[in-house]
Design an enzyme around this catalytic site. Structure first.
Site, PDB file in Angstrom:
ATOM      1  N   CYS A 603       0.834  -1.197   0.000  1.00  0.00           N
ATOM      2  CA  CYS A 603       0.000   0.000   0.000  1.00  0.00           C
ATOM      3  C   CYS A 603       0.870   1.250   0.000  1.00  0.00           C
ATOM      4  O   CYS A 603       2.029   1.239   0.417  1.00  0.00           O
ATOM      5  CB  CYS A 603      -0.913  -0.008   1.221  1.00  0.00           C
ATOM      6  SG  CYS A 603      -2.117   1.348   1.252  1.00  0.00           S
ATOM      7  N   ASP A 605       0.446   3.693   1.883  1.00  0.00           N
ATOM      8  CA  ASP A 605       0.379   4.282   3.224  1.00  0.00           C
ATOM      9  C   ASP A 605       1.779   4.681   3.707  1.00  0.00           C
ATOM     10  O   ASP A 605       2.731   3.911   3.606  1.00  0.00           O
ATOM     11  CB  ASP A 605      -0.238   3.271   4.198  1.00  0.00           C
ATOM     12  CG  ASP A 605      -0.626   3.907   5.522  1.00  0.00           C
ATOM     13  OD1 ASP A 605       0.291   4.275   6.281  1.00  0.00           O
ATOM     14  OD2 ASP A 605      -1.829   4.032   5.790  1.00  0.00           O
ATOM     15  N   ARG A 607       2.998   4.923   6.573  1.00  0.00           N
ATOM     16  CA  ARG A 607       3.501   4.212   7.747  1.00  0.00           C
ATOM     17  C   ARG A 607       4.160   2.889   7.390  1.00  0.00           C
ATOM     18  O   ARG A 607       4.742   2.237   8.253  1.00  0.00           O
ATOM     19  CB  ARG A 607       2.355   3.965   8.740  1.00  0.00           C
ATOM     20  CG  ARG A 607       1.725   5.227   9.273  1.00  0.00           C
ATOM     21  CD  ARG A 607       0.408   4.928   9.965  1.00  0.00           C
ATOM     22  NE  ARG A 607      -0.586   4.405   9.048  1.00  0.00           N
ATOM     23  CZ  ARG A 607      -1.823   4.040   9.403  1.00  0.00           C
ATOM     24  NH1 ARG A 607      -2.198   4.170  10.666  1.00  0.00           N
ATOM     25  NH2 ARG A 607      -2.669   3.576   8.511  1.00  0.00           N
ATOM     26  N   HIS A 664      -1.981  -3.980   5.401  1.00  0.00           N
ATOM     27  CA  HIS A 664      -1.638  -3.459   6.723  1.00  0.00           C
ATOM     28  C   HIS A 664      -2.903  -3.080   7.484  1.00  0.00           C
ATOM     29  O   HIS A 664      -3.998  -2.940   6.891  1.00  0.00           O
ATOM     30  CB  HIS A 664      -0.712  -2.247   6.602  1.00  0.00           C
ATOM     31  CG  HIS A 664      -1.367  -1.051   5.966  1.00  0.00           C
ATOM     32  ND1 HIS A 664      -1.923  -0.027   6.691  1.00  0.00           N
ATOM     33  CD2 HIS A 664      -1.563  -0.729   4.660  1.00  0.00           C
ATOM     34  CE1 HIS A 664      -2.434   0.873   5.873  1.00  0.00           C
ATOM     35  NE2 HIS A 664      -2.221   0.470   4.626  1.00  0.00           N
ATOM     36  N   CYS A 667      -6.112   0.279   7.085  1.00  0.00           N
ATOM     37  CA  CYS A 667      -5.947   0.731   5.702  1.00  0.00           C
ATOM     38  C   CYS A 667      -7.119   1.643   5.316  1.00  0.00           C
ATOM     39  O   CYS A 667      -8.288   1.229   5.382  1.00  0.00           O
ATOM     40  CB  CYS A 667      -5.874  -0.465   4.758  1.00  0.00           C
ATOM     41  SG  CYS A 667      -5.631  -0.011   3.033  1.00  0.00           S
TER      42      CYS A 667
END
Length: 793
Positions: A603, A605, A607, A664, A667
């Site tokens: 992803c 993302d 993080r 993760h 999400c």
């Protein structure tokens, strides 16, 4: 273009849905490998169980009871599927002493009470605490038990009767040698020779013959020789099961019985848990890499051993523990599930009921010789070399000597005391030397830096000239707070006087940069990853709560104006600290081109730091990131072929060996999928998220079981969709022609990973080679690199 969004239907998944298998009868299936492995283990366990019972002075049937209960009960309820439990040689000395002191019926009661204690310890989830014991103590304890066993059985091998202690057995050995019985000696010699020579038979014929267990061949051969030659030696005498002795109420001093319960509990628990860990290593090293075999659940294993000891004691059997010899045979024979262990227990039951006339032909000296060899093998040369290499031979020797001369508990206590003394000695042994090289002052610190070494460290530091260039080389693995403060305070003062300080490890690699002594100096907790968004360790302690809240409000209300400074600072630190370390490797990659081992699709993302999660470096991963870690089905990208192009390039051009889809927790794309409706505007985000609809439908489908994470259901619908999405995208990958072709060739593997951001924990999807399999189970990746079992029995 019409936006395709998931419709609101009554099939929308709810977290209350139970995780249950499809309806239908469940049949117990036994793999062929488990059946053959169970026979191999049975052939080893049968003579060993009788021999251990003989060595303890218990009824011979007690060994068979313990072997059967260990296989059926511990095998079914234990947490180590391939570990075989039964009467263990390591318990021989303890059990023999209890029988001699309190009688057989009370010993059975003590065994049952020890099982209850193991169940209580399992409920407290303290199984892993047993692994905190130094391996030198454990190996020393087992070696001491082995020496004691060998000395006792040597008397039976010579045709005599063993004494009550190892010292008495040594003192009585000359007289026993003078009056040795020739028949017993011949049978024992034949048994020992077969045990030692059978595994070493050469050639192809020897390789075929070695498939028969050496223990079975040795005992069977000695039995045949004794019967054909008509030798007058004592033989096994199994009484009728109707007269089998069952436990009675404990009779004796309360403290003595409590000590017996404690001893049985500790020895059986530690031996079983260590054996379970060893079995995991053997399974991982096997040719099939232990595929499909879950890692041991130590708390469950302790509970299984406790249940087995309760039942074994109640049925008049010996104490039960995980046994290394039989477990190794089980793993080596190719067992794949707990069925092999349970079947071995069933064969023991059938043999005890149907083969009594055959068992009565076995000579007792043959069983004694078998157990004596097992005892000698418990003094492992490999273990001695290991503890010597780690400088713990003193702990090993003291434990061994204590077990032989005093007793098991006393010997272990002595070993623990010596281990603590050795650890304290190492902590206090710190060498500090100083030299001058090329105009620089070099301070070498060897050993651990604790508060005890602070006076010497401070004295050596203050002897260095002011304003000089200093290199402090730390060659140790531990520094406590007192030593850290002493070094930091001196560093700050030395820098203030115009000097320089560089702290390095034993190889000369820089550990950290000296922080400038300014108002904006970095906080001591800062690390290379501290420029991350939520880093707050450098906040000034004088700020009030109101000021902090105001600053936070201002930060969230306006765009951050320090982004450029952070970016420049980060690049500067890279150029200063990291670039010199990776320059050679990047230069090589620039010359040779990229050769990544896997395509990592995850992803977007912020993080998710792929290199941190996978501990990878430049050139290791070919990474594709998008919102929701989605893999659109071929032909459905509608003009955006970026994911398909990356897959084709990675599989056909770069020839990656694996493809990993990593989802993760929390999400945002999955949250948007769950909250989406038919009336949502057709934004670019919604058009992209339509590729996640199959994941939503898979979660709502009754044909698919819900994915589980480390043995539990997901916390909520979002986590369930995150897990299901990983499984669904792996299925999409198989629809790509290059992926399908490489999978058919066996040159490509697929992996699913789920990263829990809040826990900083990665979970690996079990059985990704069978995406359509019944169970989609994510298992925890442990720090040791192994997987923790998450499959339910």
């Amino acid at each position: 273009m019409t936006l395709c969004t998931p419709a609101r239907t009554t099939n929308r998944p709810r977290i209350q849905r139970p995780h249950s298998p499809p309806e239908g009868p469940r049949r117990f299936r036994v793999a062929g490998a488990d059946l053959s492995a169970s026979v191999a283990v049975f052939l080893i366990a049968l003579p060993l169980s009788l021999g251990i019972a003989l060595a303890t002075g218990a009824p011979l049937q007690a060994g068979l009871v313990a072997a059967a209960v260990g296989g059926l009960v511990a095998g079914r309820f234990g947490g180590s599927p391939l570990q075989v439990s039964g009467p263990a040689a390591g318990l021989t000395v303890v059990t023999a002493e209890l029988i001699q002191r309190y009688g057989w019926r009370t010993t059975c009661a003590i065994t049952a009470l020890a099982g209850l204690a193991q169940l209580a310890l399992s409920a407290l989830r303290v199984a892993r605490s047993a692994l905190a014991v130094s391996p030198a103590i454990v190996h020393g304890m087992l070696a001491g038990i082995g020496v004691t066993i060998a000395l006792a059985q040597l008397h039976i091998v010579l045709g005599g009767t063993p004494q009550s202690s190892a010292v008495d057995n040594v003192l009585g050995l000359p007289a026993q040698l003078a009056h040795a019985q020739p028949a017993a000696l011949v049978i024992s010699a034949l048994t020992v020779a077969a045990l030692l020579c059978w595994p070493r038979l050469p050639g192809r014929a020897g390789r075929l013959a070695r498939k028969a267990p050496a223990a079975l061949v040795a005992v069977a051969g000695a039995t045949a020789v004794a019967a054909l030659a008509g030798l007058a030696v004592p033989r096994v005498d199994l009484p009728s099961w109707s007269s089998h002795a069952l436990p009675g109420l404990p009779e004796g001093p309360v403290l003595g019985i409590a000590a017996g319960v404690l001893t049985i509990t500790l020895v059986t628990s530690v031996q079983s848990l260590l054996s379970a860990v060893a079995v995991d290593k053997l399974v991982a090293a096997r040719g099939d890499l232990g595929r499909g075999v879950p890692r041991s659940d130590l708390d469950r294993e302790l509970a299984g051993q406790g249940a087995a000891n309760v039942l074994s004691g109640a049925l008049g059997g010996l104490p039960v523990a995980g046994v290394a010899v039989r477990s190794v045979a089980n793993v080596s024979a190719g067992a794949v599930s707990r069925a092999s262990t349970m079947l071995h227990g069933l064969w023991i039951v059938l043999a005890a009921l149907l083969l009594v006339p055959v068992l009565d032909l076995i000579p007792l000296p043959a069983l004694a010789a078998l157990v004596m060899v097992v005892g000698i093998q418990m003094v492992s040369i490999t273990h001695i070399r290991t503890v010597t290499r780690h400088r713990e031979v003193v702990v090993y020797a003291v434990t061994l000597t204590g077990v032989v001369l005093v007793g098991i508990l006393e010997g272990v206590a002595l070993g623990i005391a010596v281990a603590i003394a050795v650890a304290l000695h190492r902590l206090t042994r710190t060498r500090i030397t100083r030299e001058e090289r090329d105009g620089r002052q070099l301070l070498h610190v060897r050993g651990q830096l604790t508060f005890l070494a602070v006076p010497r460290l401070s004295r050596a530091l203050h002897q260095l000239p002011r304003g000089s260039d200093v290199v402090v080389e730390l060659d140790g693995s531990f520094m406590d707070h007192a030593a850290y403060e002493a070094l930091s305070d001196w560093t700050a003062g030395h820098l203030a006087h115009g000097g320089t300080v560089e702290t390095t490890g034993p190889s000369g690699a820089r550990i950290s940069e000296p922080a400038p002594v300014t108002a904006s100096a970095s906080h001591p907790c800062c690390r290379p990853w501290t420029p991350w968004h939520n880093h707050q360790c450098g906040e000034k302690p004088t700020e009030t709560t109101e000021a902090t809240e105001a600053a936070e409000t201002s930060r969230t209300a306006e765009p951050r104006r320090t982004t450029g400074l952070h970016l420049a600072s980060g690049i500067g630190k890279f150029q200063r600290n990291t670039a010199p370390l990776v320059r050679d490797e990047l230069a090589r990659l620039a010359r040779e081109g990229q050769r990544p081992s896997q395509l990592f699709l995850t992803c977007a993302d912020s993080r998710l730091v792929t290199s941190m999660i996978t501990s990878s470096g430049p050139g290791d991963l070919f990474t594709v990131r998008n919102v929701g870690n989605l893999v659109p089905l071929p032909g459905e990208e509608s003009g955006d072929d970026s994911v398909a192009a990356a897959i084709e390039y990675a599989v056909d051009v770069l020839r990656v060996e694996s493809i990993t889809v990593c989802g993760h927790s929390g999400c945002g794309a999955m949250q948007a999928l769950l909250s989406g409706g038919p009336d949502d505007p057709p934004t670019p985000l919604r058009r992209w998220l339509r590729h996640g609809r199959p994941s939503l439908e898979r979660m709502a489908s009754r044909r698919h079981a819900w994915a589980r994470i480390s043995g539990r259901l997901p916390a909520d619908a979002v986590e369930q969709l995150c897990l299901t999405n990983v499984v669904q995208q792996l299925e999409h990958l198989r629809a790509y022609e290059p992926v399908a072709r490489r999978l058919a060739e066996g040159t490509l593997t697929l992996h699913g990973v789920y990263f829990h951001v809040g826990e900083a924990q990665a979970y690996l999807l079990s059985g990704t080679d069978e995406v359509h399999s019944y169970d989609d189970v994510f298992t925890q990746v442990m720090p040791t690199g192994h997987l923790e079992s998450a499959r339910a029995s």
